[in-house]
Design an enzyme around this catalytic site. Structure first.
Site, mmCIF file in Angstrom:
data_model
loop_
_atom_site.group_PDB
_atom_site.id
_atom_site.type_symbol
_atom_site.label_atom_id
_atom_site.label_comp_id
_atom_site.label_asym_id
_atom_site.label_seq_id
_atom_site.Cartn_x
_atom_site.Cartn_y
_atom_site.Cartn_z
ATOM 1 N N LYS A 1 1.748 -9.853 -15.696
ATOM 2 C CA LYS A 1 1.312 -8.379 -15.899
ATOM 3 C C LYS A 1 0.755 -8.452 -17.501
ATOM 4 C CE LYS A 1 4.057 -5.819 -12.698
ATOM 5 N NZ LYS A 1 2.717 -5.162 -11.729
ATOM 6 N N ASP B 1 11.866 -1.531 -11.624
ATOM 7 C CA ASP B 1 11.172 -2.005 -10.379
ATOM 8 C C ASP B 1 12.257 -2.057 -9.381
ATOM 9 O OD1 ASP B 1 8.902 -2.211 -8.952
ATOM 10 O OD2 ASP B 1 8.658 -4.513 -9.352
ATOM 11 N N GLU C 1 5.100 -8.756 -4.866
ATOM 12 C CA GLU C 1 6.383 -9.194 -4.460
ATOM 13 C C GLU C 1 7.332 -8.208 -3.773
ATOM 14 O OE1 GLU C 1 5.861 -7.804 -7.285
ATOM 15 O OE2 GLU C 1 7.712 -6.576 -7.574
ATOM 16 N N ARG D 1 6.876 -6.061 -1.447
ATOM 17 C CA ARG D 1 6.566 -6.037 0.099
ATOM 18 C C ARG D 1 7.260 -7.312 0.554
ATOM 19 N NH1 ARG D 1 0.142 -5.540 -0.572
ATOM 20 N NH2 ARG D 1 1.090 -4.684 -2.448
HETATM 21 N N1 BES Z 1 6.233 -3.101 -9.245
HETATM 22 C C1 BES Z 1 4.505 -2.996 -9.048
HETATM 23 C C2 BES Z 1 4.042 -1.503 -8.948
HETATM 24 C C3 BES Z 1 4.100 -0.532 -10.002
HETATM 25 C C4 BES Z 1 3.170 -0.379 -10.570
HETATM 26 C C5 BES Z 1 5.133 0.228 -9.983
HETATM 27 C C6 BES Z 1 2.969 0.518 -11.810
HETATM 28 C C7 BES Z 1 5.410 1.214 -10.929
HETATM 29 C C8 BES Z 1 4.171 1.541 -11.721
HETATM 30 C C9 BES Z 1 4.283 -3.863 -7.906
HETATM 31 O O1 BES Z 1 4.971 -5.006 -7.674
HETATM 32 C C10 BES Z 1 2.736 -4.612 -8.386
HETATM 33 O O2 BES Z 1 2.816 -5.176 -9.103
HETATM 34 N N2 BES Z 1 2.123 -4.056 -7.167
HETATM 35 C C11 BES Z 1 0.629 -4.646 -7.646
HETATM 36 C C12 BES Z 1 0.287 -5.057 -6.144
HETATM 37 C C13 BES Z 1 -1.294 -5.340 -6.240
HETATM 38 C C14 BES Z 1 -1.134 -6.879 -6.874
HETATM 39 C C15 BES Z 1 -1.511 -5.816 -4.684
HETATM 40 C C16 BES Z 1 -0.319 -3.347 -8.051
HETATM 41 O O3 BES Z 1 -0.043 -2.374 -7.715
HETATM 42 O O4 BES Z 1 -0.749 -3.627 -9.083
HETATM 43 ZN ZN ZN Z 2 7.076 -4.748 -8.225
HETATM 44 MN MN MN Z 3 4.673 -6.859 -8.925
#
Ligand code: BES
Ligand code: ZN
Ligand code: MN
Length: 502
Positions: free
Chosen positions: A280, A291, A352, A354
């Site tokens: 990220k 998370d 991750e 899911r």
């Molecule tokens: N933990 C994140 C989602 C998240 C984003 C929670 C912002 C709280 C605030 C999750 O694991 C994630 O990174 N999701 C990705 C999925 C994508 C790669 C399909 C996302 O939402 O960008």
């Molecule tokens: Zn996450």
């Molecule tokens: Mn993630």
């Protein structure tokens, strides 16, 4: 934790009352102020004049303190537009905003416009939820010696009635376990990883009375997870020096109480989400200590349900892992096998949540006679884009269950909005080499994640998927009973599910 009780007499030095915006004295004029102290009689005329001079508005989240005559301090908390019947959430937030600013105070009496037991419940909860601070990691005197309001007394002429005392006790339990969830969320990954999370839960179960209270806990280690085929949890955790865990906390009512229903709660427990090899961006990455908010919510909720001795059996599952970067981290294109045998091509290691949920959902369903299954997760950034930072999403394979859940939000004040799982999006999760890919269409990313999870839930088992990505963590300003940092969102809804047996 703030002691919550009811009182029918004002004995405190601090009195909290409501302040609302009334109709203007003449058409087009300035809104008048209305002091709302419920059944506690106050001479409001002069006070309303003083408040007007001070520029008070009575808006929600406005809290004004002035010296009093018969009491030392008068605290006015905004209720918004004046009403004959304030909503539960309005009262909860007003009580919370006042409790939040009464740090270092011993005791305060809350005289808000309560009509009946549900209003008393809301004010009690608001005061308990608002009186929260997280100072564990400060070393300076001034901060460590700051403490939340020690005692909140809710003013009602019904204070001595058993059923009223009951709701105050229930509010204490709800607030205490919401605080536990917030504490877990606020604890940084240097101090909270899968094994320390699990150890803290073992201790919480013990403190809550263990088997005497109908509670049991099991913790699976990384080697057990590997040998039993939990490919999702191990794949996400394998890039970290802090190995993954699967925690299960079960509650069955004790004594003569029989369980009317049995539910499984599954919560995403990523103790830190760096994104893995799909690293990220640095900006905002620190918020990914939150998370594990879903896991915190299911653990806190099952402990609260046990404390309330509800006639319901619950299995709470917390798949815990730290999503990190290393030479051993899961690579894009790796294929993993989820518990139960389905294969997944990991195209993006940042999707991750899911993967760990799929393992836990599958395992949870091995238990006999489940009436419904609920998962809760900070799952997608798309959830935040769609609904913002204060409204969570609910997705389902059972419309009636979702409707019943959404109607609970009137009671809890936790905002959830229904989202669809459109079948045409399923094809975007097809993989040329495995049963499924872990990412699909970018558009509607929240729904795609829900559709992925649906693949791991039996069609005939009522299921709700709660995406709390936005509301779980407040990185803006505090408001109502909501502090900065972990909010504990979901705890109250999960408890309400068990109370109402939806
Ligand atoms: N933990 C994140 C989602 C998240 C984003 C929670 C912002 C709280 C605030 C999750 O694991 C994630 O990174 N999701 C990705 C999925 C994508 C790669 C399909 C996302 O939402 O960008
Ligand atoms: Zn996450
Ligand atoms: Mn993630």
């Amino acid at each position: 934790m703030t002691a919550l009780s009811l009182t029918s007499a004002l004995k405190d030095d601090i009195l909290v009352v409501g302040l609302a915006q009334g109709a203007p004295a003449r058409k087009g004029g300035k809104a008048s102020l209305v002091i709302e102290s419920g059944e506690l009689a106050l001479d409001t005329k002069t006070l309303e004049e003083i408040l007007t001079d001070l520029g008070a508005t009575g808006k929600a989240d406005e809290v004004i303190k002035i010296p009093g005559n018969s009491v030392r301090l008068l605290v006015f908390t905004g209720l918004g537009k004046a009403s004959q019947q304030y909503g539960h959430e309005t009262l909860r937030r007003a009580a919370g905003a006042a409790a939040r600013v009464l740090t270092n105070q011993k005791s305060a009496t809350f005289a808000l416009p309560v009509r009946g037991i549900q209003d008393v419940s809301a004010v009690s909860q608001g005061a308990g939820l608002g009186a929260y601070l997280f100072n564990e990691f400060r070393s300076d005197e001034s901060a460590t010696s700051t403490s939340p309001l020690a005692a909140a007394k809710i003013y009602t002429p019904q204070a001595s009635k058993a059923e009223y005392k009951e709701v105050a006790n229930e509010a204490s339990v709800i607030a205490a376990y919401t605080h536990l969830a917030r504490n877990l969320i606020n604890t940084p990954p240097s101090h909270l990883n899968p094994s320390t999370f699990a150890a803290r839960m073992v201790n919480e179960v013990k403190v809550a009375g263990g088997t005497r209270a109908g509670l049991s806990i099991t913790v699976m280690t990384e080697s057990a997870l590997k040998s039993k085929g939990y490919g999702g949890i191990t794949a996400v955790g394998q890039g970290s020096a802090n190995p993954p865990r699967l925690v299960r906390i079960s509650y069955t009512p004790t004594g003569k109480v029989k369980a009317a229903k049995k539910y499984a709660f599954v919560g995403k427990g990523i103790t830190f989400d760096s994104g893995g090899l799909a690293l990220k961006p640095a900006l905002g990455m620190e918020a990914m200590k939150s998370d594990m908010s879903g896991a915190a919510a299911v653990c806190a909720a099952v402990l609260a349900i046990a404390a309330l001795k509800l006639p319901i059996a619950i299995d709470a599952w917390a798949p815990l892992a730290e999503n990190m970067v290393s030479d051993n981290a899961t690579r894009p294109s790796d294929i993993i096998t989820i518990y139960g045998g389905k294969t997944v091509e990991v195209l993006n290691p940042d999707a991750e949540g899911r993967l760990v949920l799929a393992d836990a959902l599958q395992r949870a369903q091995e238990e006999k006679k489940l009436d419904a299954i609920f998962d809760i997760a900070t799952l997608t950034g798309a959830q935040v884009v769609a609904l913002g930072t204060r409204t969570s999403a609910v997705m389902t394979n059972n419309q009636a269950l979702s409707d019943a859940f959404v109607s609970l939000t009137e009671k809890t004040g936790e905002l959830f909005w229904p989202m669809p799982l459109p079948s045409e999006l399923r094809a975007s999760l097809d993989s040329p080499v495995a049963d499924l890919a872990n990412i699909g269409d970018r558009m509607g990313g929240m729904l795609v994640a829900g559709i992925f999870l649906k693949e791991f839930v039996a069609d005939d088992l009522p299921w709700l998927h709660l995406d709390i990505a936005g509301p779980a963590y407040n990185d803006r300003s505090p408001h109502g009973y909501t502090p900065v940092g972990g909010t504990g969102i979901g705890v109250r809804s999960l408890i309400a599910i068990a109370q109402e047996q939806i």
